[in-house]
Scaffold this motif. Structure first.
Motif, PDB file in Angstrom:
ATOM      1  N   ALA A 132      -7.005  33.662  -6.975  1.00  0.00           N
ATOM      2  CA  ALA A 132      -8.262  34.196  -7.483  1.00  0.00           C
ATOM      3  C   ALA A 132      -8.719  33.408  -8.704  1.00  0.00           C
ATOM      4  CB  ALA A 132      -8.083  35.668  -7.861  1.00  0.00           C
ATOM      5  N   GLU A 133     -10.003  33.450  -8.990  1.00  0.00           N
ATOM      6  CA  GLU A 133     -10.522  32.796 -10.183  1.00  0.00           C
ATOM      7  C   GLU A 133      -9.807  33.353 -11.416  1.00  0.00           C
ATOM      8  OE1 GLU A 133     -14.862  31.415 -11.492  1.00  0.00           O
ATOM      9  OE2 GLU A 133     -14.574  33.581 -11.747  1.00  0.00           O
ATOM     10  N   GLY A 134      -9.364  32.463 -12.285  1.00  0.00           N
ATOM     11  CA  GLY A 134      -8.684  32.860 -13.503  1.00  0.00           C
ATOM     12  C   GLY A 134      -7.203  33.130 -13.341  1.00  0.00           C
ATOM     13  N   ALA A 135      -6.644  32.918 -12.144  1.00  0.00           N
ATOM     14  CA  ALA A 135      -5.233  33.255 -11.909  1.00  0.00           C
ATOM     15  C   ALA A 135      -4.283  32.408 -12.744  1.00  0.00           C
ATOM     16  CB  ALA A 135      -4.902  33.095 -10.424  1.00  0.00           C
ATOM     17  N   ASP A 136      -4.634  31.144 -13.003  1.00  0.00           N
ATOM     18  CA  ASP A 136      -3.715  30.278 -13.745  1.00  0.00           C
ATOM     19  C   ASP A 136      -4.360  29.661 -14.978  1.00  0.00           C
ATOM     20  OD1 ASP A 136      -0.970  29.450 -13.694  1.00  0.00           O
ATOM     21  OD2 ASP A 136      -1.674  27.392 -13.405  1.00  0.00           O
ATOM     22  N   GLY A 137      -5.343  30.344 -15.502  1.00  0.00           N
ATOM     23  CA  GLY A 137      -6.005  29.902 -16.723  1.00  0.00           C
ATOM     24  C   GLY A 137      -7.270  30.695 -16.936  1.00  0.00           C
ATOM     25  N   ASP A 138      -7.402  31.328 -18.098  1.00  0.00           N
ATOM     26  CA  ASP A 138      -8.589  32.120 -18.415  1.00  0.00           C
ATOM     27  C   ASP A 138      -8.740  32.102 -19.931  1.00  0.00           C
ATOM     28  OD1 ASP A 138     -10.705  33.822 -18.573  1.00  0.00           O
ATOM     29  OD2 ASP A 138      -9.745  35.507 -17.553  1.00  0.00           O
ATOM     30  N   GLY A 139      -9.574  31.209 -20.431  1.00  0.00           N
ATOM     31  CA  GLY A 139      -9.679  30.979 -21.859  1.00  0.00           C
ATOM     32  C   GLY A 139      -8.875  29.748 -22.253  1.00  0.00           C
ATOM     33  N   GLN A 140      -8.823  29.485 -23.543  1.00  0.00           N
ATOM     34  CA  GLN A 140      -8.174  28.271 -24.035  1.00  0.00           C
ATOM     35  C   GLN A 140      -7.174  28.597 -25.141  1.00  0.00           C
ATOM     36  OE1 GLN A 140     -10.560  24.701 -24.485  1.00  0.00           O
ATOM     37  NE2 GLN A 140     -12.325  25.684 -23.557  1.00  0.00           N
ATOM     38  N   PRO A 141      -6.002  29.099 -24.770  1.00  0.00           N
ATOM     39  CA  PRO A 141      -4.981  29.362 -25.795  1.00  0.00           C
ATOM     40  C   PRO A 141      -4.523  28.056 -26.422  1.00  0.00           C
ATOM     41  CG  PRO A 141      -4.048  29.531 -23.599  1.00  0.00           C
ATOM     42  CD  PRO A 141      -5.535  29.397 -23.415  1.00  0.00           C
ATOM     43  N   ALA A 142      -4.165  28.100 -27.699  1.00  0.00           N
ATOM     44  CA  ALA A 142      -3.699  26.899 -28.394  1.00  0.00           C
ATOM     45  C   ALA A 142      -2.501  26.304 -27.664  1.00  0.00           C
ATOM     46  CB  ALA A 142      -3.322  27.247 -29.825  1.00  0.00           C
ATOM     47  N   GLY A 143      -2.579  25.024 -27.337  1.00  0.00           N
ATOM     48  CA  GLY A 143      -1.474  24.356 -26.661  1.00  0.00           C
ATOM     49  C   GLY A 143      -1.388  24.614 -25.184  1.00  0.00           C
TER      50      GLY A 143
END
Length: 236
Positions: A132-143
């Motif tokens: 699904a959309e956002g399953a392996d990334g949602d936003g930009q956490p530091a690092g």
């Protein structure tokens, strides 16, 4: 050696004992397998109007984007498939990185290019054929995301780790092509059906590590591409 013989030799080297049985997977990004523009929701930077940049923004002409990993689906692998793996690569990053965002400079469409890795995921369970959309990334956490095993696979290290040096940079980190680039960038996602549940990669493994571990284990593979640009003057 003629072209057909050379092609067979390359396929055999990649697929090993599965060379004659290699098949194609049907891969879709956001519901389509044909080239189309990646939604801004899946990008790590988006265009902003001239003069609207916050102080210190880079590259010039861009601001941070939502960075949601795209919805992705693929057809089931052939008999013997025990897991999947995927990679996402920008095919059009300028070979000269010093040109990116350089004031008063535009990057020509025909400038030399190189690949850049945005996503590496191994050991995707055999029963999973979509994310699904956002399953392996949602936003930009530091690092970036941690290099951990998740229910949908084992995260590898994306290309940002090589020069940002601020964290592991696992998981998805979406497109952010230079705003001074005159070429629309192409992003290729490749999904591999594998004959093993675990490839044996671990830690800060890269796309190159995944491909090396997959030698001789690929039963089928497939690709899909999307386009993205920040510069409104960019052309394919």
């Amino acid at each position: 050696m003629n072209k057909m013989t050379l092609g067979a030799a390359v396929l055999a080297a990649w697929c090993g004992p599965h060379a004659m049985a290699a098949e194609s997977l049907h891969v879709t990004i956001g519901g389509t397998a044909t080239a189309h523009a990646l939604p801004a929701a899946n990008a790590s930077c988006v265009a902003v109007p001239s003069g609207a940049l916050p102080p210190g923004a880079a590259p010039a002409g861009a601001a941070p984007g939502p960075n949601r990993s795209p919805a992705l689906a693929w057809s089931a692998g052939p008999a013997g498939t025990r897991s999947y793996a995927l990679t996402m690569v920008d095919l059009d990053v300028p070979a000269d990185l010093t040109l990116i965002g350089k004031a008063g400079t535009t990057i020509a469409r025909d400038a030399p290019r190189r690949d850049f890795v945005h996503w590496v995921l191994a050991d995707i369970p055999q029963g999973i054929t979509s994310l699904a959309e956002g399953a392996d990334g949602d936003g930009q956490p530091a690092g970036g995301e941690p290099l951990t095993r998740t229910p949908h696979g084992l995260r590898g290290q994306n290309g940002f780790a090589a020069f940002l040096e601020d964290g592991p940079h696992g998981g998805y980190l979406g497109p952010c092509p230079p705003s001074n680039d005159l070429r629309v960038h192409r992003y290729r996602i490749t999904v591999y059906a594998l004959d093993t549940e675990r490839l044996g990669v671990k830690g800060a493994f890269t796309r190159a590590d995944l491909l090396a571990a997959a030698q001789g284990r690929v039963l089928a593979s497939g690709t899909a591409e999307v386009d993205y640009a920040v510069n409104p003057a960019a052309k394919p």
